[in-house]
Design a protein around this motif. Sequence first.
Motif, PDB file in Angstrom:
ATOM      1  N   ALA A 717       0.762  -1.206   0.090  1.00 54.09           N
ATOM      2  CA  ALA A 717      -0.009  -0.114   0.024  1.00 54.09           C
ATOM      3  C   ALA A 717       0.868   1.283  -0.190  1.00 54.09           C
ATOM      4  CB  ALA A 717      -1.071  -0.025   1.000  1.00 54.09           C
ATOM      5  N   PHE A 718       1.855   1.325   0.748  1.00 51.96           N
ATOM      6  CA  PHE A 718       2.735   2.496   1.038  1.00 51.96           C
ATOM      7  C   PHE A 718       3.406   2.532  -0.449  1.00 51.96           C
ATOM      8  CE2 PHE A 718       1.126   2.370   5.377  1.00 51.96           C
ATOM      9  CZ  PHE A 718       1.162   3.632   5.734  1.00 51.96           C
ATOM     10  N   CYS A 719       3.926   1.605  -1.045  1.00 53.76           N
ATOM     11  CA  CYS A 719       4.710   1.743  -1.987  1.00 53.76           C
ATOM     12  C   CYS A 719       3.869   2.313  -3.491  1.00 53.76           C
ATOM     13  CB  CYS A 719       5.392   0.309  -2.696  1.00 53.76           C
ATOM     14  SG  CYS A 719       6.553  -0.021  -1.519  1.00 53.76           S
ATOM     15  N   LEU A 744      -0.193   9.988   5.043  1.00 58.26           N
ATOM     16  CA  LEU A 744       0.720   8.707   5.029  1.00 58.26           C
ATOM     17  C   LEU A 744       1.761   8.693   6.194  1.00 58.26           C
ATOM     18  CD1 LEU A 744       1.367   7.880   1.538  1.00 58.26           C
ATOM     19  CD2 LEU A 744      -0.171   6.829   2.742  1.00 58.26           C
ATOM     20  N   LEU A 745       2.388   9.590   6.411  1.00 55.34           N
ATOM     21  CA  LEU A 745       3.312   9.972   7.685  1.00 55.34           C
ATOM     22  C   LEU A 745       2.743   9.844   8.820  1.00 55.34           C
ATOM     23  CD1 LEU A 745       5.917  11.972   5.688  1.00 55.34           C
ATOM     24  CD2 LEU A 745       6.246   9.660   6.355  1.00 55.34           C
ATOM     25  N   GLY A 746       1.298  10.261   9.004  1.00 55.87           N
ATOM     26  CA  GLY A 746       0.534  10.469  10.173  1.00 55.87           C
ATOM     27  C   GLY A 746      -0.232   8.847  10.562  1.00 55.87           C
ATOM     28  N   GLU A 747      -0.081   8.029   9.499  1.00 59.22           N
ATOM     29  CA  GLU A 747      -0.743   6.772   9.918  1.00 59.22           C
ATOM     30  C   GLU A 747      -0.037   5.961  11.272  1.00 59.22           C
ATOM     31  OE1 GLU A 747      -2.842   4.172   8.466  1.00 59.22           O
ATOM     32  OE2 GLU A 747      -3.852   6.079   7.665  1.00 59.22           O
ATOM     33  N   PRO A 748      -1.154   5.596  12.084  1.00 60.96           N
ATOM     34  CA  PRO A 748      -0.347   4.776  13.115  1.00 60.96           C
ATOM     35  C   PRO A 748       0.557   3.752  12.678  1.00 60.96           C
ATOM     36  CG  PRO A 748      -3.097   4.615  13.030  1.00 60.96           C
ATOM     37  CD  PRO A 748      -2.435   5.439  11.605  1.00 60.96           C
ATOM     38  N   ASP A 749       0.683   2.957  11.697  1.00 61.03           N
ATOM     39  CA  ASP A 749       1.772   1.894  11.314  1.00 61.03           C
ATOM     40  C   ASP A 749       3.173   2.864  11.205  1.00 61.03           C
ATOM     41  OD1 ASP A 749      -0.016  -0.153  11.091  1.00 61.03           O
ATOM     42  OD2 ASP A 749      -0.492   0.598   8.938  1.00 61.03           O
ATOM     43  N   VAL A 750       3.011   4.084  10.809  1.00 57.18           N
ATOM     44  CA  VAL A 750       4.411   4.943  10.646  1.00 57.18           C
ATOM     45  C   VAL A 750       4.492   5.500  12.143  1.00 57.18           C
ATOM     46  CG1 VAL A 750       5.378   6.963   9.487  1.00 57.18           C
ATOM     47  CG2 VAL A 750       3.793   5.351   8.302  1.00 57.18           C
ATOM     48  N   GLU A 754       5.920   0.564  13.235  1.00 56.44           N
ATOM     49  CA  GLU A 754       5.625  -0.572  12.715  1.00 56.44           C
ATOM     50  C   GLU A 754       6.086  -0.920  11.234  1.00 56.44           C
ATOM     51  OE1 GLU A 754       1.633  -2.046  13.442  1.00 56.44           O
ATOM     52  OE2 GLU A 754       1.643  -0.595  15.274  1.00 56.44           O
ATOM     53  N   LEU A 755       6.017   0.491  10.489  1.00 59.35           N
ATOM     54  CA  LEU A 755       6.314   0.338   8.991  1.00 59.35           C
ATOM     55  C   LEU A 755       7.874   0.233   8.804  1.00 59.35           C
ATOM     56  CD1 LEU A 755       4.877   0.072   6.254  1.00 59.35           C
ATOM     57  CD2 LEU A 755       5.306   2.508   5.881  1.00 59.35           C
ATOM     58  N   ASP A 756       8.534  -0.448   7.768  1.00 57.22           N
ATOM     59  CA  ASP A 756       9.854  -0.582   7.568  1.00 57.22           C
ATOM     60  C   ASP A 756      10.539   0.862   7.453  1.00 57.22           C
ATOM     61  OD1 ASP A 756      12.326  -2.014   6.418  1.00 57.22           O
ATOM     62  OD2 ASP A 756      11.947  -0.495   4.954  1.00 57.22           O
ATOM     63  N   ASP A 757      11.634   1.250   8.195  1.00 53.75           N
ATOM     64  CA  ASP A 757      11.922   2.652   8.218  1.00 53.75           C
ATOM     65  C   ASP A 757      12.736   2.964   7.073  1.00 53.75           C
ATOM     66  OD1 ASP A 757      14.270   0.636   8.375  1.00 53.75           O
ATOM     67  OD2 ASP A 757      15.420   1.725   9.558  1.00 53.75           O
ATOM     68  N   ARG A 758      13.015   2.132   6.052  1.00 54.59           N
ATOM     69  CA  ARG A 758      13.533   2.460   4.829  1.00 54.59           C
ATOM     70  C   ARG A 758      12.391   3.075   3.667  1.00 54.59           C
ATOM     71  NH1 ARG A 758      18.693   0.637   4.423  1.00 54.59           N
ATOM     72  NH2 ARG A 758      19.475   0.704   6.848  1.00 54.59           N
ATOM     73  N   LEU A 759      11.212   2.291   4.098  1.00 53.74           N
ATOM     74  CA  LEU A 759      10.142   2.848   3.494  1.00 53.74           C
ATOM     75  C   LEU A 759       9.681   4.095   3.730  1.00 53.74           C
ATOM     76  CD1 LEU A 759       7.991   2.239   1.219  1.00 53.74           C
ATOM     77  CD2 LEU A 759       6.598   0.829   2.625  1.00 53.74           C
ATOM     78  N   VAL A 760       9.526   4.241   4.991  1.00 52.15           N
ATOM     79  CA  VAL A 760       9.340   5.654   5.477  1.00 52.15           C
ATOM     80  C   VAL A 760      10.228   6.711   5.223  1.00 52.15           C
ATOM     81  CG1 VAL A 760       8.743   6.905   7.666  1.00 52.15           C
ATOM     82  CG2 VAL A 760       8.122   4.562   7.746  1.00 52.15           C
ATOM     83  N   ALA A 761      11.625   6.388   5.144  1.00 51.78           N
ATOM     84  CA  ALA A 761      12.583   7.277   4.595  1.00 51.78           C
ATOM     85  C   ALA A 761      12.121   7.655   3.347  1.00 51.78           C
ATOM     86  CB  ALA A 761      13.898   6.676   4.907  1.00 51.78           C
ATOM     87  N   GLN A 762      11.692   6.838   2.351  1.00 52.21           N
ATOM     88  CA  GLN A 762      11.459   6.959   0.873  1.00 52.21           C
ATOM     89  C   GLN A 762      10.207   7.842   0.939  1.00 52.21           C
ATOM     90  OE1 GLN A 762      12.638   6.366  -1.999  1.00 52.21           O
ATOM     91  NE2 GLN A 762      11.186   7.359  -3.113  1.00 52.21           N
ATOM     92  N   LEU A 763       9.213   7.879   1.677  1.00 57.72           N
ATOM     93  CA  LEU A 763       8.123   8.600   1.869  1.00 57.72           C
ATOM     94  C   LEU A 763       8.598  10.006   2.264  1.00 57.72           C
ATOM     95  CD1 LEU A 763       5.314   6.459   3.626  1.00 57.72           C
ATOM     96  CD2 LEU A 763       5.625   7.157   1.093  1.00 57.72           C
ATOM     97  N   ARG A 764       9.496  10.352   3.167  1.00 57.27           N
ATOM     98  CA  ARG A 764       9.839  11.299   3.618  1.00 57.27           C
ATOM     99  C   ARG A 764      10.795  12.201   2.744  1.00 57.27           C
ATOM    100  NH1 ARG A 764      12.971  10.446   8.787  1.00 57.27           N
ATOM    101  NH2 ARG A 764      13.566  12.575   8.678  1.00 57.27           N
TER     102      ARG A 764
END
Length: 990
Positions: A717-719, A744-750, A754-764
């Motif tokens: 989903a995040f990808c 997305l960055l405000g989602e509870p998973d983030v 709970e979400l992969d930190d590299r995927l979060v970094a990609q979103l940021r």
Amino acid sequence: MATAPHPQSTDELFHALRENHQLPYGRTRTVTAEELVDAAERFAEPVPLIHALLELQEAYTYGSDPRKSPVVFARLLTLFDEQPDAFDERLRAQLFWRFKWVANALRALPEIPLASLRQWLTEMRDRYEKEGLGLQPYYGQAYQLAVHVGEDTTLAYELWAGRRRTPHSDCEACEICERALYRVAAGDDERALEVWAPVLAGKESCQEEPARSVSHALLPLLRTGHADRARELHLAGYRACRRNPSMAGEVGRHLEFCALTGNEARGLELLAENRNLFDEVDSPLDQLDFLTGVEVLLRRVEGLGHGELPVAGYAGRAWTVAGLCAEVRGRGDGLADRFDTRNGTSAQSGRRTVRLDRAPLLDALELALRTRGLDEVAPGGAAGARREAGAVSASRPVSAVPEELPELVLRARELDEEGHPDARACWARLRGLVAARDYSHPEDPAVGPYGRLCADLLSDEAYRAAERGDYASAVDLHEEAAGLYEDAGAADDVVLARACALFAAAEAAGEDGEGGEGETEVKAAGLADAHAAVVRLQEEASGLAPYVEGRLLRLRASALGVRLQTSGDPAHAAVVFAEADLLQEFATRHGLTTQVSGAMLLRAGTYALSGDLPAAVAEIDALRDRLASDGPAWHLPRALGLRGRLQLGLRDAAAAHADLAEGLRLAAAWPADAVDTSRLHADLAQTCLHLGRPDEALTHLTRSAEVDLRDGKQVDAFCTYSNAAQLCLDLGRIEDSIALLDSLLGEPDVTGGELDDRLVAQLRLLRARALHAGDDLKAATAEFVALAAESAGWDDDPGSHAMIAAETAMILAEAGEFDRAGEVADRALAAHALSPRYELISNCLRELARLRAQQQGPDGLAAALAHLDEAGRVAEAAGAAGFQPVGRSLETALAYEHGRVHAYVGAYEDALAALEKALALLGEPGAEEGDAGEWAECVRLSGAVEGIYLERPAPALVRLDAAVARLTALGHLEECELLASLAAQLRDEG
């Protein structure tokens, strides 16, 4: 507790004041400003103290602490009266400007008597007259007081608006807002928007504008039929004021806008993001404005029947919508009453009532790409609901779920054997019943023992885990289920569970890898081994039920199919066809329609993987006809989805769109996870891009992501959301991209980690790029710097750090912070040494050089040339390594940049020489589009340097005319335009 070292000299004090001035408004900045005032007093010099007090008053004013601002200003005024010579012209201007700040602060405090407010305005007028200053700022404050109190504003407005502005007047943007609000109050929305136009277009701005004007203009825009413009301004305006205590009123109006446009869910999401405002806003007037907007939203949500939803509110307790609404109502009414008592009117209560009683202006206005319902925004609730393994799509009513437990168990097993999607609703119901404390297992031979039912539930959970790509968990669940089945004496189920575990284990072998060649071979071998093991299991078992035999055959064929997909080796196709034929023959003989369909789907997919797309289409057409007559109907969406992908491979995007759209229409009749609705949306998005319909593609991308998110496929989903945000950027929909990423960055998973930190970094990272594209350089720089610091610790991925650090260096240089940019660029080079990124690093160094020369002129030439020298070494290393860039060569790009850098610093002969070298490296253009554009730009700059700056128009015209002729002959007419325009300019000036 001290927040900064105490300055030991006035130089250190001024340095600390400058640093504090760069911080965002808030308590950290305010506390530091207080400490710096204490430090300034120890020097016994008036000027440092004046500067420190001015910084402190600004921190109080924009930190929404109006009670303290007048106290600080009183000290400044005393210093001015006692030591006027300590105030130079700039300090004197600041002092008299801030009379208005004090007037605003006093007006925001209901405990200050109205007489005191008027007395302060008299003081302001007297001081201005004594200094010989124009009185327009005084009349502006008198008008604002009249508005606040609710007096007749006509005369006050004319006395202010009819006067000429002075250097101490509010900025143009702020005054435009006041004039527009006067029109709104008169009921003339159209005229108000005309007045607001320069601010809303970004032509006039200041510390508070255009964010303040935007928040007030939202409802007038809706009332005048400009909903799209209101949506656009909401996205940009909200971002400018969120979480800011001094703009709490603006946040409240954005919440109100959400409530009145059918976006109650987004309103709650924004409220959660601004929960700090409940406790950090010290201005009573700002509190009243904010709380009224909050109450509009909460009343609307409660009126829709969602009063028990959890919601973010005051710290210290959990709130529901109804509970917080009651709390906010009491506080808001109390504040309005206090102001009305002070003012002797009912103006504040009246305005509050108008806002609270306003009916929705639109039933629905799509504000953000994520269209969410009220049940999806409860803090923590949505994520938890998505992760429920038994969650069932609400897209259709499932067949009736039996109420009695024995019938429910038997129905679930029956549907499961058939492969029917409604089995999941039954398993979900059973999972809830079994988990209850008062569960009592029925003594019914048909149901079997408790352990068998637990094994059934584990098997269902295992299938779901595999669908999410969590193969390791699927293995564990299948093996646990096999043990329970064995204890229960369910021999067929033991075989099937162990076979499923073998297949999942083979899939898990490549779950965490990067897909290297060696790893691909290992996974392909593992799948072959799994196939062989399943064959042995099947051969060793006896008396298996036909549906179990069918599933085992399907697993065998699937293992070989995935091997073909993994290896890409055409030699692996024949055994897949053989297994698919075996499956189809067995399923046809035993009437297993689901497995017949599965065999035909597998054959079609194998043809496609083998490169025979026409044969794949023929197979899928035969399947489509069979499904229409014999079923199962829930396979039709998948079949049409595959047919659509095949048509796209055959470059018939229109036919692909027709198939995929029909598949999506039919999918609505089934649970989304059973028919892969997410994949249908994703494929439609790709097809729409081929058809030149990017907005439609964007819609399908976000819908695909939402389906995945509901099914617990967070990574997928995040990808997909990331792709949607990037597409928004490509389309120029920058605010949509930022709003999507913020959501997305405000989602509870983030936020819960709970979400992969590299995927979060990609979103940021994508958000930082979007902020930069939206000209928010300050916010973009802060995000880039934070990401560069974090990625420095990615020892397993230096290439990504090199990329992030290089982009960060360029952003810092754009902001004029060249020392920091150089430090970060050095870190990018160090990471590049570990994992080469030649083109990226070359681009970074060349851009640093260009920005140095552009911003610093001759003073920056030495540093710029040092960057270019480093870029030259990178180009040499790239050549030695055999690296081929995507576009022009690194040497050509370097020569061109030498030309630009020297042109920026006025070294025009050197610039021309470098540009001619770049042209030689580029060579003459051909028919290709890309080459012509780069060549034409190089010719244009050469012509400008030679003809304008070196004042040699004749050779420049020869160069330009020859280039125009060359490009015209090649058909590159667009590239000719700028060259022809420059040539015409040189002829006119000659």
